[in-house]
Motif scaffolding. Sequence first.
Motif: not given
Length: 352
Positions: A54-67
């Motif tokens: 899950s993202l909140d295990l190792i990341f914070d203020n997560y932003h991602i964008q792709s096509a």
Amino acid sequence: MRFRTDLKNIRTFSKLVAALSSLEKIAWVRLDNDTVRFTVIPEMTGSQVWASLSLDLIFDNYHIQSAEANNTINLELALVPLQRALKSAANSSYANLRLTKRDGLPMLSMTIHTMTKDGGGGGGAAAAAPSDRDNLPRGTAGFNSTDPFADNFQQESLELTMKRELEKVITQDIPVRVLHPETVETIMQPKVREPDVHIQLPPLLQLKAISDRFTKLAMTTSSGGGGSKTSNPKLELSANMHGSLRLRLKAETLDITSVWTGLDNPALDPSHINMPMEEHPSVKFKEAGPEKWATVRVDGKDWSKVLSVGRLDGRVIACFADEHALILYVYVPHYEEVGEDVVTYYVSSFSS
């Protein structure tokens, strides 16, 4: 495409990457709106890893964008530079990770902020010069009878007494390749039949120490006294549905076994089973009694690398498909909040 995030639980992240890099130096990383997945598939024979976090295990203020759908980004990532960067960030006050380019090549850039103490110049304050102030009559110049601090405190240099905190910023680049979705579709997780035995393993560092000892014995034991060594020793792992695990090394000149008892055979979740509970293989193994074992044979060196995941300090459930494969589910705890994530190891069995 864009990707940027702050890092948290850096020590846990670093331990995971170290465990993965012991098996292979390259990993496939899949990022999307909801999860991050690390996949390690050795080029030669060896154990595979499928870690869905899950993202909140190792990341914070997560932003991602792709096509791609769900803003998915697929990367081929070098694990050793990532492990080195995370080691540098272990004592940082703040670190972030972003996808960028250097000289036209894609990179994951980790920026690490640390605070250092600056002790200022000199080793201490100079001795105060003698003063004749106490000998002056009251009311004369140099004596302020209304100053409450006049007789209690000496003036000191600010530079000599103040230690300043200075911020140090380090940037480390990790080379990556952006993978095309069609390439990723060829990466398939192995399908395994329902397990015959499922059991919670003893502490992995303990199991690793004994496994390594067995492997070393196999490698140093002469075959028939001729001095030849076993370069690729196999270990036999067995478990039953009555809380027992057995580790065995059988060679021409020795046969040794270690057995753990009193282990837990966790209950299955009926919602995850595609058959009636009474027909599940593990139920039949349990009914057959403690002498009914499910067995797999693993490469001793590869097994030692798998067990390095014990540094994550999570509980591990082993699922034995008799004579076929061993699946390890490593439950990584969230140390800052309630929850667990799962790292899955797939270990093929060698024939007897």
